[in-house]
Design an enzyme around this catalytic site. Structure first.
Site, PDB file in Angstrom:
ATOM      1  CB  SER A 149      -0.877  -0.030   1.251  1.00  0.00           C
ATOM      2  OG  SER A 149      -1.613   1.166   1.365  1.00  0.00           O
TER       3      SER A 149
ATOM      4  CE  LYS B  14      -4.882   0.205   0.446  1.00  0.00           C
ATOM      5  NZ  LYS B  14      -5.655  -0.513   1.484  1.00  0.00           N
TER       6      LYS B  14
ATOM      7  CE  LYS C  66      -4.025   3.816   2.345  1.00  0.00           C
ATOM      8  NZ  LYS C  66      -5.276   3.343   2.959  1.00  0.00           N
TER       9      LYS C  66
ATOM     10  CG  ASP D 239      -7.943   2.537   0.894  1.00  0.00           C
ATOM     11  OD1 ASP D 239      -9.089   3.016   1.012  1.00  0.00           O
ATOM     12  OD2 ASP D 239      -7.329   2.004   1.855  1.00  0.00           O
TER      13      ASP D 239
ATOM     14  CD  GLU E 105      -9.106  -0.603   0.840  1.00  0.00           C
ATOM     15  OE1 GLU E 105      -8.209  -0.910   0.014  1.00  0.00           O
ATOM     16  OE2 GLU E 105      -8.939  -0.669   2.067  1.00  0.00           O
TER      17      GLU E 105
ATOM     18  CG  ASP F 146     -10.718  -0.712   5.191  1.00  0.00           C
ATOM     19  OD1 ASP F 146     -11.021  -1.190   6.289  1.00  0.00           O
ATOM     20  OD2 ASP F 146      -9.595  -0.178   4.998  1.00  0.00           O
TER      21      ASP F 146
ATOM     22  CE  LYS G 131      -7.412  -2.270   6.894  1.00  0.00           C
ATOM     23  NZ  LYS G 131      -7.653  -0.820   6.878  1.00  0.00           N
TER      24      LYS G 131
ATOM     25  N   GLY H 227      -4.351  -4.269   5.983  1.00  0.00           N
ATOM     26  CA  GLY H 227      -3.242  -4.088   6.920  1.00  0.00           C
ATOM     27  C   GLY H 227      -3.419  -2.847   7.767  1.00  0.00           C
TER      28      GLY H 227
HETATM   29  O1  SMG Z   1      -0.394  -2.382   6.793  1.00  0.00           O
HETATM   30  O2  SMG Z   1       0.512  -2.158   4.834  1.00  0.00           O
HETATM   31  C1  SMG Z   1      -0.261  -1.796   5.701  1.00  0.00           C
HETATM   32  C2  SMG Z   1      -1.103  -0.572   5.441  1.00  0.00           C
HETATM   33  C3  SMG Z   1      -2.259  -0.883   4.583  1.00  0.00           C
HETATM   34  O3  SMG Z   1      -3.238   0.980   3.514  1.00  0.00           O
HETATM   35  C4  SMG Z   1      -3.223   0.283   4.481  1.00  0.00           C
HETATM   36  N1  SMG Z   1      -4.077   0.468   5.509  1.00  0.00           N
HETATM   37  O4  SMG Z   1      -7.294   1.918   4.898  1.00  0.00           O
HETATM   38  O5  SMG Z   1      -6.477   0.077   4.257  1.00  0.00           O
HETATM   39  C5  SMG Z   1      -6.349   1.129   4.863  1.00  0.00           C
HETATM   40  C6  SMG Z   1      -5.048   1.533   5.525  1.00  0.00           C
HETATM   41  C7  SMG Z   1      -5.276   1.957   6.928  1.00  0.00           C
HETATM   42  C8  SMG Z   1      -4.054   2.368   7.647  1.00  0.00           C
HETATM   43  S1  SMG Z   1      -4.406   3.297   9.039  1.00  0.00           S
HETATM   44  C9  SMG Z   1      -3.133   2.930  10.099  1.00  0.00           C
HETATM   45 MG    MG Z   2      -8.517   0.866   3.444  1.00  0.00          MG
END
Ligand code: SMG
Ligand code: MG
Length: 371
Positions: free
Chosen positions: A135, A161, A163, A188, A213, A238, A262, A290
């Protein structure tokens, strides 16, 4: 076995690189490691609440409070026979899934060790390797983002992925897609859009994304259903999925076609199994999300991603992507086929290194059962 002692360890470690999403930038990552002690064995679970209520309403402080005052008291001194039974003890507590998952997952690890089986076996997983991606956070410039993606592609990640947020979306995805025409790509938004942004989101249809996402409100299902009806690309939820019920509601109204699982967001591995079976029966693919976990949480993520309906690559990157020195060993490294391997050994298959735990620990709480 009777649970003799439960400890909470509030730890915090600097991330290798800052991680920016539509809701903010993180440089250090806290978490609560939960240890459950019985008959000479120790089970570990990771509570993935953040410092502030940005990704979800839970924080380190709310999780600490709910664990100490409501969850630990209903399992301490009790016989632990199955994880489902522990989950049932928590059923009076509304919400606070990250707090519940931290403790329930520690009981899973403890019971798996007691039975001499791996967490993978105990969950019903079959694979030895799970497909993973990375990500990539929001970067200060497009060039910086392209450099970052290039670095991860060179490391062997076959799925990326990105953001996104308003103003950092179509042009960014176009640039990445032009440079890597065959890369498995997804985005995402962490709830940064509203239905009024549907035209911009529909423009993403042209980039052959695996999924989009959580573009809309963090608790919404209804507007996502309206948006999905206008998009070719599958929506993936999510933030909106907090339980097996939410998964069923989302599929019932076609709010998404894919779910990011998650374990912290849905309240533990028992709920993950329920969501898994529901989505398998409905033909909705899953992948493991994650929360910048330590190797303790990552081991649980790799284990749950071995369940057969986790068919898309997870946000479970190699340990080196997160922390310079993790709290537990062994580290997870990326295989040539963009997978991570399940660790050997009973339970989670990782061991917490006491000196590293003490060095990263900000606070500790221990509750001991009466004789
Ligand atoms: O753990 O590699 C990882 C991060 C994956 O993008 C990621 N998580 O919305 O999916 C999500 C974000 C939330 C992170 S907030 C700490
Ligand atoms: Mg997410």
């Amino acid at each position: 076995m009777r649970i003799e002692r439960i400890e909470l360890h509030h730890v915090e470690m600097p991330l290798v690189d800052p991680f920016e999403t539509s809701f903010g930038r993180e440089l250090d990552r806290p978490c609560i490691l939960v240890s459950v002690h019985a008959e000479g064995l120790t089970g570990w679970g990771e509570c993935v609440a953040s410092a502030g209520p940005w990704y979800s309403y839970e924080t380190i402080e709310t999780a600490w409070h709910v664990l100490r005052d409501f969850l630990i008291p209903v399992v301490l001194g009790q016989a632990a026979t199955s994880p489902a039974e522990t989950a049932a003890r928590f059923s009076r507590v509304r919400g606070h899934p990250m707090a519940r998952a931290g403790l329930e997952n520690a009981v899973w690890d403890l019971l798996a060790q007691a039975r001499g089986v791996s967490l993978v076996e105990m969950l019903g997983g079959r694979r030895q390797r799970v497909p993973v991606g990375v990500s990539v956070g929001i970067e200060p410039t497009l060039d910086a983002l392209l450099d970052r993606v290039a670095q991860y592609v060179a490391q062997g990640y076959a799925r990326v992925k990105l953001k996104i947020k308003p103003g950092w979306d179509v042009a960014v995805v176009r640039a990445v897609r032009e440079r890597w025409p065959d890369l498995a790509l997804q985005v995402d938004a962490n709830s940064a859009y509203t239905l009024a942004d549907a035209p911009a989101l529909c423009e993403l249809d042209q980039f052959d994304l695996l999924l989009i996402e959580q573009p809309l409100h963090h608790d919404d299902l209804v507007d996502h259903a309206r948006l999905q009806a206008r998009l070719r690309t599958p929506l993936c939820l999510d933030e909106s999925i907090h339980s097996p019920e939410h998964a069923r509601w989302a599929l019932d109204i076609r709010a998404c076609r894919i779910i990011n699982v998650k374990v912290g967001r849905v309240g533990g591995l028992t709920a993950v199994q329920q969501i898994h079976d529901l989505c398998a029966a409905r033909g909705a693919p899953l992948w493991c999300g994650g929360m910048l976990e330590t190797n303790v949480g990552r081991a649980a993520n790799v284990a749950l991603a071995t369940l057969p309906n986790f068919t898309l690559p997870g946000d479970i990157s190699a340990s080196a992507r997160y922390y310079r020195q993790d709290i537990a060993e062994p580290n997870f490294t990326l295989n040539d086929d963009s997978t991570l391997s399940t660790p050997a050994g009973p339970g989670l298959g990782v061991r917490v290194i006491p000196e590293r735990l003490v060095a990263a620990r900000r606070r500790r709480y221990a509750a001991v059962a009466d004789d």
